[in-house]
Design an enzyme around this catalytic site. Sequence first.
Site, PDB file in Angstrom:
ATOM      1  N   GLY A 185       0.888  -1.212   0.113  1.00  0.00           N
ATOM      2  CA  GLY A 185      -0.113  -0.029  -0.174  1.00  0.00           C
ATOM      3  C   GLY A 185       0.884   1.316   0.017  1.00  0.00           C
ATOM      4  N   MET A 193       1.115   3.554   2.158  1.00  0.00           N
ATOM      5  CA  MET A 193       1.989   3.943   3.460  1.00  0.00           C
ATOM      6  C   MET A 193       2.934   2.614   3.608  1.00  0.00           C
ATOM      7  SD  MET A 193       1.190   6.395   5.382  1.00  0.00           S
ATOM      8  CE  MET A 193       1.923   5.733   7.003  1.00  0.00           C
ATOM      9  N   THR A 249      -4.829   1.043  10.500  1.00  0.00           N
ATOM     10  CA  THR A 249      -5.739   0.531   9.499  1.00  0.00           C
ATOM     11  C   THR A 249      -7.095   1.179  10.088  1.00  0.00           C
ATOM     12  OG1 THR A 249      -4.626  -1.590   9.132  1.00  0.00           O
ATOM     13  CG2 THR A 249      -6.943  -1.741   8.934  1.00  0.00           C
ATOM     14  N   THR A 250      -7.927   1.714   9.110  1.00  0.00           N
ATOM     15  CA  THR A 250      -9.118   2.249   9.452  1.00  0.00           C
ATOM     16  C   THR A 250     -10.326   1.355   9.034  1.00  0.00           C
ATOM     17  OG1 THR A 250      -9.170   3.379   7.338  1.00  0.00           O
ATOM     18  CG2 THR A 250      -8.406   4.749   9.097  1.00  0.00           C
ATOM     19  N   HIS A 278      -9.520  17.030   1.650  1.00  0.00           N
ATOM     20  CA  HIS A 278      -8.582  16.191   0.999  1.00  0.00           C
ATOM     21  C   HIS A 278      -8.702  16.287  -0.396  1.00  0.00           C
ATOM     22  CE1 HIS A 278      -8.425  14.779   5.121  1.00  0.00           C
ATOM     23  NE2 HIS A 278      -7.405  14.097   5.049  1.00  0.00           N
ATOM     24  N   HIS A 279      -7.899  15.284  -1.000  1.00  0.00           N
ATOM     25  CA  HIS A 279      -7.869  14.904  -2.385  1.00  0.00           C
ATOM     26  C   HIS A 279      -9.175  14.476  -2.958  1.00  0.00           C
ATOM     27  CE1 HIS A 279      -6.928  10.715  -1.720  1.00  0.00           C
ATOM     28  NE2 HIS A 279      -6.142  11.254  -0.872  1.00  0.00           N
ATOM     29  N   LYS A 293     -10.332  10.761  -2.136  1.00  0.00           N
ATOM     30  CA  LYS A 293     -10.637  10.095  -0.920  1.00  0.00           C
ATOM     31  C   LYS A 293     -12.371   9.739  -0.894  1.00  0.00           C
ATOM     32  CE  LYS A 293     -10.099  11.079   4.224  1.00  0.00           C
ATOM     33  NZ  LYS A 293      -9.387   9.506   4.274  1.00  0.00           N
TER      34      LYS A 293
END
Length: 236
Positions: A14, A16, A92-93, A147-148, A151
């Site tokens: 990913g 991140m 992690t969300t 945000h971009h 998202k």
Amino acid sequence: MTDPLRVLIHGANGRMGRALSRLAGEDAAFDIAGAISRHVDARVVDGIPRFAVSELNGVPIFDVAIDFSQPEAFDAILGLCVARGKPFVSGTTGLTGSQYEALDAASTHIATMWASNFSLGVAVLHDLVERASRVLPGWDCDIIEAHHTRKVDAPSGTALTLGDSAVQGGATPHFASIRAGDIVGEHCVQFTSNGERIELIHRAGNRDIFAAGALHVARALRTRAAGRYRPIDLLG
């Protein structure tokens, strides 16, 4: 001299995960013990051993695991850290209530830290928001995040946790979201009363700050007792 921190990166493919691998690889304070992802095309990439998520039990010795993956992969990596008695850092969300409960349970055995945002500046922002909410009763509290355009979730996870900090201080936050261009991340917590307004703002200039923050707290957790920590607990 302290030995390099052996980091296990979970969710290595990913955005991140790739940033973590790059920054840790450039810093002698870290040694990447292994990189885990859903699919593995090569066993070693840039000197880093690679493992599929199905091979968790076969990963080598590590000092701390850093997890930026998906909710369906969260339980297994948390369980591995508990089984090996190693600290666990996760961004992690989308976790379920039972997964947060599992994190609390794990924290009785190992040092853990979950956060929606690993910017060290946002850690300080949380503290400021809670303090402002406590000393400004009756003021309006609004959280505006940008945000971009790619998202999907709104409000952002960071906005929601900033809202939690406001609630801890006694405020009732309201949220607004903006999706535009390639904005990395901006969060403004605004307190308003008659004739005056306070704005607490954090702007992220690039995504490396989140990976750098995760590595910072991973080093700090190395010597901590079992418990569930916040980023603000691990500054300094």
